[in-house]
Design a protein around this motif. Structure first.
Motif, PDB file in Angstrom:
ATOM      1  N   GLU A 109      41.718  34.196  41.535  1.00  0.00           N
ATOM      2  CA  GLU A 109      42.557  35.068  42.361  1.00  0.00           C
ATOM      3  C   GLU A 109      41.923  36.440  42.521  1.00  0.00           C
ATOM      4  O   GLU A 109      41.351  36.979  41.573  1.00  0.00           O
ATOM      5  N   LYS A 110      42.077  37.009  43.717  1.00  0.00           N
ATOM      6  CA  LYS A 110      41.593  38.375  43.961  1.00  0.00           C
ATOM      7  C   LYS A 110      42.783  39.283  44.257  1.00  0.00           C
ATOM      8  O   LYS A 110      43.830  38.793  44.693  1.00  0.00           O
ATOM      9  N   GLN A 145      57.698  44.464  49.408  1.00  0.00           N
ATOM     10  CA  GLN A 145      56.805  43.546  50.138  1.00  0.00           C
ATOM     11  C   GLN A 145      55.554  43.210  49.321  1.00  0.00           C
ATOM     12  O   GLN A 145      54.817  42.282  49.661  1.00  0.00           O
ATOM     13  N   TRP A 146      55.290  43.935  48.233  1.00  0.00           N
ATOM     14  CA  TRP A 146      54.110  43.650  47.414  1.00  0.00           C
ATOM     15  C   TRP A 146      54.378  42.434  46.518  1.00  0.00           C
ATOM     16  O   TRP A 146      55.502  42.230  46.046  1.00  0.00           O
ATOM     17  N   ARG A 147      53.307  41.663  46.268  1.00  0.00           N
ATOM     18  CA  ARG A 147      53.429  40.510  45.349  1.00  0.00           C
ATOM     19  C   ARG A 147      52.834  40.948  44.008  1.00  0.00           C
ATOM     20  O   ARG A 147      51.616  41.087  43.879  1.00  0.00           O
ATOM     21  N   VAL A 148      53.696  41.227  43.066  1.00  0.00           N
ATOM     22  CA  VAL A 148      53.261  41.866  41.824  1.00  0.00           C
ATOM     23  C   VAL A 148      53.138  40.849  40.687  1.00  0.00           C
ATOM     24  O   VAL A 148      54.068  40.086  40.417  1.00  0.00           O
ATOM     25  N   THR A 149      51.961  40.876  40.044  1.00  0.00           N
ATOM     26  CA  THR A 149      51.700  40.031  38.875  1.00  0.00           C
ATOM     27  C   THR A 149      51.413  40.960  37.709  1.00  0.00           C
ATOM     28  O   THR A 149      50.875  42.051  37.911  1.00  0.00           O
ATOM     29  N   VAL A 193      42.195  40.488  32.506  1.00  0.00           N
ATOM     30  CA  VAL A 193      42.210  39.839  33.828  1.00  0.00           C
ATOM     31  C   VAL A 193      41.796  38.370  33.765  1.00  0.00           C
ATOM     32  O   VAL A 193      41.681  37.707  34.798  1.00  0.00           O
ATOM     33  N   GLN A 194      41.587  37.841  32.548  1.00  0.00           N
ATOM     34  CA  GLN A 194      41.093  36.471  32.383  1.00  0.00           C
ATOM     35  C   GLN A 194      41.917  35.430  33.165  1.00  0.00           C
ATOM     36  O   GLN A 194      41.335  34.597  33.876  1.00  0.00           O
ATOM     37  N   PRO A 195      43.263  35.477  33.077  1.00  0.00           N
ATOM     38  CA  PRO A 195      44.047  34.469  33.805  1.00  0.00           C
ATOM     39  C   PRO A 195      43.778  34.488  35.319  1.00  0.00           C
ATOM     40  O   PRO A 195      43.776  33.453  35.963  1.00  0.00           O
ATOM     41  N   SER A 237      34.310  40.810  40.621  1.00  0.00           N
ATOM     42  CA  SER A 237      34.827  39.452  40.846  1.00  0.00           C
ATOM     43  C   SER A 237      36.291  39.459  41.253  1.00  0.00           C
ATOM     44  O   SER A 237      36.805  38.456  41.733  1.00  0.00           O
ATOM     45  N   LEU A 238      36.975  40.559  41.004  1.00  0.00           N
ATOM     46  CA  LEU A 238      38.432  40.565  41.103  1.00  0.00           C
ATOM     47  C   LEU A 238      38.975  41.224  42.372  1.00  0.00           C
ATOM     48  O   LEU A 238      40.064  40.881  42.842  1.00  0.00           O
ATOM     49  N   LEU A 239      38.207  42.207  42.889  1.00  0.00           N
ATOM     50  CA  LEU A 239      38.769  43.006  43.989  1.00  0.00           C
ATOM     51  C   LEU A 239      38.500  42.374  45.352  1.00  0.00           C
ATOM     52  O   LEU A 239      37.435  41.795  45.586  1.00  0.00           O
TER      53      LEU A 239
END
Ligand code: SAM
Length: 296
Positions: free
Chosen positions: A193-194, A150-154, A185-187, A245-247
């Protein structure tokens, strides 16, 4: 036949085993008998039982030529995993080739810690946005995608070789993972995106120590996967700076660390100002291996 070793008086599996292992011993291989066994079994696609029951069976020339090639590559310190093209991680076979780091067993602890931390914060069915920084073979991101469907993994890697091999692994193992090529994490920052979970096993060996590594690692594994800059902490610094900025409001960050780095990485995580708890987890050998932070 043209071979490096002299196989002219070798007719059985046992004789081949002894010839290959004495060659490997001369070349300084640490466990020559076991490695020779693995090579013969690889050439013949045999399991251990089949191999042990076939000691007096005859061995054909084609197999000896293949075995000869493997012995020569091993004498050149090439890792067995590259020679066989595979390494198991979390019970699944991952394709590995030069250009990608061979996944290590201690990284399984990182994967376990991420899943354990998630169960404390979210329900099982939550569709979390997860990012794995530094894809490599895809060991971490693919395992998480398969364990938590169920996780969306990148995942993000700077290396096109790693991204290509990890894509192969995802399709071979049937994992749904989004692959991005880029710098840490630049992209994600560029796309605004968070994430709920950030996991990473970044390169962490101090640059001067890379030269001291065994040839097996230094010569054959990609430097991009090993070299963590002057003090080994470059990627951790950059990742921790990006956390605010990311979380998302509630989040988990899990980072694998090298020996003696856990305290520094935990301090970097705390200094990000967005983690409520930071914990250090040892591996099975008692070495501090994972730094895990939780934002509640
Ligand atoms: C230690 S390896 C880990 C590979 C894999 N995750 C594993 O645990 O087996 C680190 C990975 O980070 C990648 N990498 C190094 N610097 C990077 C950067 N600045 N941005 C993205 N990926 C990077 C390397 O190419 C390598 O695949």
């Amino acid at each position: 036949m043209h071979t490096q070793l002299d196989w002219s008086d070798v007719t059985t599996i046992r004789e081949a085993l002894l010839r290959a292992s004495s060659f490997l011993r001369e070349k300084g291989t640490k466990d020559p008998l076991f490695e020779a066994e693995l090579m013969i079994r690889h050439c013949l696609d045999w399991d251990r039982t089949r191999f042990l029951m076939a000691m007096t069976d005859s061995i054909d020339i084609e197999t000896l030529v293949k075995l000869d090639g493997l012995c020569v590559r091993r004498a050149n310190n090439e890792p067995l995993q590259y020679m066989f093209g595979e390494q198991e991680f979390y019970g699944r076979p991952f394709t590995v080739r030069p250009g990608v780091l061979i996944p290590r067993p201690e990284t399984e602890i990182l994967v376990e810690q991420v899943m354990a931390a998630a169960t404390k914060l979210w329900s099982e069915s939550e569709e979390l946005a997860v990012v794995d920084i530094g894809t490599g073979s895809g060991a971490i991101c693919i395992t998480l995608a398969l364990e938590k469907t169920q996780w969306r993994v990148t995942t993000v890697d700077l290396s096109p070789d790693a991204t290509a091999i990890a894509r192969e692994n995802a399709s071979r193992l049937g994992a749904d993972v989004r692959f991005l090529q880029g710098d840490l994490v630049q992209p994600l920052l560029e796309a605004g995106e968070k994430v709920d979970i950030l996991v990473s096993n970044p390169p962490y060996i101090p640059s001067r120590d890379v030269e001291e590594l065994d040839d097996e690692v230094r010569v054959h594994e990609p430097r991009l996967a090993l070299d963590g800059g002057e003090d080994g902490l470059d990627c951790y610094r950059r990742l921790c700076e990006a956390l605010p900025s990311l979380l998302k409001e509630r989040a988990v960050v899990a980072l694998e660390v090298g020996i003696y780095q856990a305290g520094d990485v935990a301090a970097l995580m705390k200094a990000s100002g967005v983690m409520d708890e930071v914990e250090i987890v040892p591996d099975l050998a008692g070495i501090e291996r994972v730094v895990i932070g939780v934002r509640r």
